[in-house]
Design an enzyme around this catalytic site. Sequence first.
Site, PDB file in Angstrom:
ATOM      1  N   GLY A 290      35.135  79.081 -29.426  1.00  0.00           N
ATOM      2  CA  GLY A 290      33.670  79.219 -28.973  1.00  0.00           C
ATOM      3  C   GLY A 290      32.991  80.553 -29.270  1.00  0.00           C
TER       4      GLY A 290
ATOM      5  CG  ASN B  12      29.831  73.270 -40.258  1.00  0.00           C
ATOM      6  OD1 ASN B  12      30.507  73.271 -39.428  1.00  0.00           O
ATOM      7  ND2 ASN B  12      30.612  73.286 -41.430  1.00  0.00           N
TER       8      ASN B  12
ATOM      9  CG  ASN C 299      30.903  80.800 -35.008  1.00  0.00           C
ATOM     10  OD1 ASN C 299      30.276  81.459 -35.742  1.00  0.00           O
ATOM     11  ND2 ASN C 299      32.183  80.643 -35.354  1.00  0.00           N
TER      12      ASN C 299
ATOM     13  CG  HIS D 189      33.074  76.036 -44.658  1.00  0.00           C
ATOM     14  ND1 HIS D 189      34.091  75.396 -44.016  1.00  0.00           N
ATOM     15  CD2 HIS D 189      33.427  76.884 -45.892  1.00  0.00           C
ATOM     16  CE1 HIS D 189      35.221  75.830 -45.056  1.00  0.00           C
ATOM     17  NE2 HIS D 189      34.965  76.509 -46.005  1.00  0.00           N
TER      18      HIS D 189
HETATM   19  C1  GRF Z   1      35.027  79.304 -37.174  1.00  0.00           C
HETATM   20  O1  GRF Z   1      35.784  80.014 -38.154  1.00  0.00           O
HETATM   21  C2  GRF Z   1      34.168  78.579 -38.037  1.00  0.00           C
HETATM   22  O2  GRF Z   1      33.550  78.979 -39.103  1.00  0.00           O
HETATM   23  C3  GRF Z   1      35.153  77.356 -38.153  1.00  0.00           C
HETATM   24  O3  GRF Z   1      35.848  77.299 -37.246  1.00  0.00           O
HETATM   25  C4  GRF Z   1      35.914  78.465 -36.491  1.00  0.00           C
HETATM   26  C5  GRF Z   1      35.392  78.356 -35.106  1.00  0.00           C
HETATM   27  O4  GRF Z   1      35.727  79.483 -34.202  1.00  0.00           O
HETATM   28  N1  GRF Z   1      34.310  76.136 -38.625  1.00  0.00           N
HETATM   29  P1  GRF Z   1      34.957  79.466 -32.664  1.00  0.00           P
HETATM   30  O5  GRF Z   1      35.531  78.243 -32.071  1.00  0.00           O
HETATM   31  O6  GRF Z   1      33.503  79.520 -32.937  1.00  0.00           O
HETATM   32  O7  GRF Z   1      35.366  80.786 -32.050  1.00  0.00           O
END
Ligand code: GRF
Length: 202
Positions: free
Chosen positions: A14, A110, A16, A112
């Site tokens: 989490g 999303n 992000n 990526h």
């Molecule tokens: C990130 O690298 C995102 O781009 C990908 O999964 C990862 C998630 O990390 N889709 P977090 O759970 O937000 O730390």
Amino acid sequence: MKKANVAVLVSGGGTNLQAIIDGEKNGIIKSGKVRLVVSNNPDAYALERAKANRIKRTVITKKQFKGAEGFEKELIRVLKDNKIDLIVLAGFMTILSKRFTDTFSRRIINVHPSLIPSFCGEGFYGLKVHEEALKKGVKVTGATVHFVNEIPDGGEIIFQKAVKVQEGDTPEKLQKRVMKQAEWKILPQAVEKISCEIINNK
Ligand code: GRF
């Protein structure tokens, strides 16, 4: 001021989600508010981050609903009940069906960890993306925020940010740099952009 109701869908750490929460606190996100965090993994640390910030959270698993269809139906019900305007996939490890993406057309985004169309599509998630980038020997990679449609990583691109590959990079080192320099920056910016568009079209 009216704000877009944002739901963040997570499966793991989490970071992000944290970047979005911080984006609200530091004023990058003015037009949206995170109202709900949904995890398909009961052990996701992202749920702790939601709790620490007093954000409503819920766990919905495929196991609980005996497969993808029941899972998606429940997800749609929860998102609608909470009057969610924008759905952010932030490390959400599930591919969503056309039925789901059509239900929320241009309302799902999303992040990526590559510059789409490189290193994306089915099977390209987590460290694998960075492993493949290093294998190919690219000198520049980065992150992309895009709308979500029925094609994995196939929706319209909203923002991209490039990150340099460095001598001696491992997939883990590169992943961290891409997160720090790109994902955590462009994701809150995209949440603001799309939230702003949503409230202005309402
Ligand atoms: C990130 O690298 C995102 O781009 C990908 O999964 C990862 C998630 O990390 N889709 P977090 O759970 O937000 O730390």
